[in-house]
Design a protein around this motif. Sequence first.
Motif, mmCIF file in Angstrom:
data_model
loop_
_atom_site.group_PDB
_atom_site.id
_atom_site.type_symbol
_atom_site.label_atom_id
_atom_site.label_comp_id
_atom_site.label_asym_id
_atom_site.label_seq_id
_atom_site.Cartn_x
_atom_site.Cartn_y
_atom_site.Cartn_z
ATOM 1 N N ARG A 18 14.029 -1.088 1.639
ATOM 2 C CA ARG A 18 14.121 -0.284 2.858
ATOM 3 C C ARG A 18 14.985 0.952 2.653
ATOM 4 O O ARG A 18 14.905 1.891 3.422
ATOM 5 C CB ARG A 18 14.664 -1.125 3.997
ATOM 6 N N ASP A 19 15.808 0.967 1.630
ATOM 7 C CA ASP A 19 16.674 2.108 1.356
ATOM 8 C C ASP A 19 16.359 2.693 -0.011
ATOM 9 O O ASP A 19 15.616 3.624 -0.131
ATOM 10 C CB ASP A 19 18.154 1.700 1.431
ATOM 11 N N GLU A 43 4.774 1.863 2.673
ATOM 12 C CA GLU A 43 4.370 2.054 4.069
ATOM 13 C C GLU A 43 5.006 3.354 4.509
ATOM 14 O O GLU A 43 6.228 3.442 4.627
ATOM 15 C CB GLU A 43 4.857 0.869 4.908
ATOM 16 N N GLU A 45 4.946 5.332 7.271
ATOM 17 C CA GLU A 45 5.516 5.578 8.604
ATOM 18 C C GLU A 45 6.883 4.927 8.776
ATOM 19 O O GLU A 45 7.753 5.479 9.418
ATOM 20 C CB GLU A 45 4.572 5.091 9.702
ATOM 21 N N ARG A 46 7.062 3.739 8.217
ATOM 22 C CA ARG A 46 8.326 3.012 8.386
ATOM 23 C C ARG A 46 9.250 3.160 7.187
ATOM 24 O O ARG A 46 10.345 2.625 7.176
ATOM 25 C CB ARG A 46 8.049 1.527 8.643
ATOM 26 N N SER A 47 8.789 3.865 6.164
ATOM 27 C CA SER A 47 9.581 4.072 4.940
ATOM 28 C C SER A 47 10.032 2.753 4.323
ATOM 29 O O SER A 47 11.209 2.542 4.046
ATOM 30 C CB SER A 47 10.784 4.977 5.221
ATOM 31 N N VAL A 48 9.074 1.878 4.116
ATOM 32 C CA VAL A 48 9.328 0.578 3.494
ATOM 33 C C VAL A 48 8.436 0.469 2.268
ATOM 34 O O VAL A 48 7.277 0.877 2.292
ATOM 35 C CB VAL A 48 9.003 -0.582 4.464
ATOM 36 N N LEU A 63 3.145 -6.322 3.975
ATOM 37 C CA LEU A 63 3.394 -5.238 4.920
ATOM 38 C C LEU A 63 2.523 -5.358 6.167
ATOM 39 O O LEU A 63 2.988 -5.114 7.283
ATOM 40 C CB LEU A 63 3.173 -3.883 4.243
ATOM 41 N N ASP A 66 3.860 -7.895 8.390
ATOM 42 C CA ASP A 66 5.132 -7.410 8.938
ATOM 43 C C ASP A 66 4.936 -6.329 10.007
ATOM 44 O O ASP A 66 5.903 -5.851 10.574
ATOM 45 C CB ASP A 66 6.009 -6.880 7.795
ATOM 46 N N GLY A 67 3.693 -5.928 10.265
ATOM 47 C CA GLY A 67 3.430 -4.998 11.354
ATOM 48 C C GLY A 67 2.948 -3.617 10.948
ATOM 49 O O GLY A 67 2.761 -2.750 11.800
ATOM 50 N N SER A 68 2.728 -3.384 9.676
ATOM 51 C CA SER A 68 2.253 -2.075 9.228
ATOM 52 C C SER A 68 0.791 -1.879 9.590
ATOM 53 O O SER A 68 0.014 -2.833 9.632
ATOM 54 C CB SER A 68 2.406 -1.939 7.708
ATOM 55 N N ASP A 72 -1.399 3.337 6.948
ATOM 56 C CA ASP A 72 -0.073 3.791 6.532
ATOM 57 C C ASP A 72 0.387 3.150 5.230
ATOM 58 O O ASP A 72 1.513 3.363 4.797
ATOM 59 C CB ASP A 72 0.969 3.472 7.620
#
Length: 84
Positions: A18-19, A43, A45-48, A63, A66-68, A72
């Motif tokens: 995530r970072d 992903e 949009e969520r930068s994952v 992903l 997890d909601g992607s 995206d």
Amino acid sequence: MVGVANLFMTASPLRVVRDRITRTEVLELAESLFGDMVKAVVEVERSVMVVGGELHSDEEAWLLVDGSAQGDVWGINLSRFVTE
């Protein structure tokens, strides 16, 4: 409800980024998997990013659960031969 991390039983553990992920971490993953590269799915949009799967579809599935949104999600390869 089953957690997303428990849904996928791949031979290699998936790593959710995530970072940041360091070059050293990518090299360690490469050595443990394919020797010279790591498969990842980003992903946008969520930068994952999820790395460490045997197939891009392993990471993609994680992903999506997890909601992607499918549109995206993009598969990439991280090569150990790319220099900074």
